[in-house]
Motif scaffolding. Structure first.
Motif, PDB file in Angstrom:
ATOM      1  N   SER A   1      55.327   0.498  11.746  1.00 36.71           N
ATOM      2  CA  SER A   1      55.046  -0.185  10.486  1.00 36.71           C
ATOM      3  C   SER A   1      56.331  -0.715   9.882  1.00 36.71           C
ATOM      4  CB  SER A   1      54.350   0.760   9.507  1.00 36.71           C
ATOM      5  OG  SER A   1      55.223   1.824   9.191  1.00 36.71           O
ATOM      6  N   GLY A   2      56.187  -1.564   8.891  1.00 33.20           N
ATOM      7  CA  GLY A   2      57.317  -2.063   8.106  1.00 33.20           C
ATOM      8  C   GLY A   2      58.329  -2.873   8.879  1.00 33.20           C
ATOM      9  N   ASP A   3      59.580  -2.734   8.449  1.00 34.13           N
ATOM     10  CA  ASP A   3      60.662  -3.498   9.070  1.00 34.13           C
ATOM     11  C   ASP A   3      60.896  -3.087  10.517  1.00 34.13           C
ATOM     12  OD1 ASP A   3      61.077  -4.949   6.763  1.00 34.13           O
ATOM     13  OD2 ASP A   3      62.672  -3.633   6.027  1.00 34.13           O
TER      14      ASP A   3
ATOM     15  N   LEU B   1      60.931  -4.565  16.250  1.00 35.22           N
ATOM     16  CA  LEU B   1      60.464  -4.361  17.628  1.00 35.22           C
ATOM     17  C   LEU B   1      59.690  -5.565  18.148  1.00 35.22           C
ATOM     18  CD1 LEU B   1      59.299  -0.631  17.811  1.00 35.22           C
ATOM     19  CD2 LEU B   1      61.249  -1.691  18.948  1.00 35.22           C
ATOM     20  N   LEU B   2      58.828  -6.115  17.307  1.00 37.20           N
ATOM     21  CA  LEU B   2      58.065  -7.291  17.727  1.00 37.20           C
ATOM     22  C   LEU B   2      58.985  -8.480  17.991  1.00 37.20           C
ATOM     23  CD1 LEU B   2      54.935  -7.056  15.408  1.00 37.20           C
ATOM     24  CD2 LEU B   2      55.009  -6.725  17.887  1.00 37.20           C
ATOM     25  N   ALA B   3      60.013  -8.629  17.169  1.00 41.31           N
ATOM     26  CA  ALA B   3      60.969  -9.719  17.372  1.00 41.31           C
ATOM     27  C   ALA B   3      61.728  -9.555  18.681  1.00 41.31           C
ATOM     28  CB  ALA B   3      61.943  -9.789  16.199  1.00 41.31           C
TER      29      ALA B   3
END
Length: 148
Positions: A34-36, A41-43
Motif C-alpha cells: 500500500s501507499g508509497d 514497487l509498481l514503478a
C-alpha cells in the motif's frame, strides 16, 4: 534487485513469475502492498513509458501543477514520447497536450505542448558518427603500428 534490472530482464521476470505462480506480479504487488511503497514497487516493474505517463498526470492533477516534475518527465521521456502519449491517452479521457493546455499558459504552455507532441523519431542518432570515428581511429592505429 528490481531497480537495477534492464527493461528486457524486468519483462522476463514478469513472464517467469506468471509461469511459476500463474498470477500477475503487478496484481500481487497491488494486493500485498500500500501507499508509497506500492507506487515505488509498481514503478520498478512497469515499463518506463507507463510510469512516465502516470507521473505526468500526477504532476498536473489536483490544485496547481508540479512544474519541476512536469518539465523533468517531459524531458526524460523524449525518446519514448510516442509511447508515453499513447499510454496517457489510453488511461485518460483527455490527450496529454490538452491536459497541459488546461494547466499552463503563455510561452511556457507552448513549449510544454511542443515537447509533448514531438515525435520519438525526431531524435538525432549519434551511433553512425560514433562508429565512423571508431573505424577511423582503428585505421590510424593500424597505420601507426606498421611504422613501429
Amino acid at each position: 534487485l528490481i531497480t537495477h534490472l534492464p527493461e528486457f530482464k524486468r519483462l522476463a521476470l514478469i513472464k517467469r513469475y506468471y509461469e511459476l505462480f500463474k498470477r500477475d506480479v503487478l496484481a500481487d504487488i497491488r494486493n500485498d502492498t500500500s501507499g508509497d511503497y506500492r507506487k515505488a514497487l509498481l514503478a520498478c516493474v512497469r515499463p518506463p513509458p507507463a510510469v512516465w505517463a502516470s507521473t505526468l498526470k500526477s504532476a498536473m492533477k489536483g490544485l496547481g501543477t508540479a512544474d519541476c516534475l512536469l518539465i523533468n518527465f517531459l524531458c526524460i521521456a523524449k525518446d519514448h514520447m510516442d509511447e508515453v502519449r499513447e499510454i496517457f491517452d489510453k488511461e485518460n479521457s483527455t490527450p496529454l497536450y490538452k491536459w497541459i493546455e488546461g494547466e499552463c499558459s503563455g510561452d511556457y504552455k507552448n513549449v510544454l505542448v511542443a515537447l509533448a507532441l514531438r515525435s520519438s523519431a525526431d531524435r538525432v542518432d549519434m551511433a553512425p558518427i560514433y562508429w565512423a570515428q571508431r573505424c577511423a581511429d582503428a585505421l590510424y592505429d593500424v597505420t601507426t603500428l606498421k611504422t613501429l
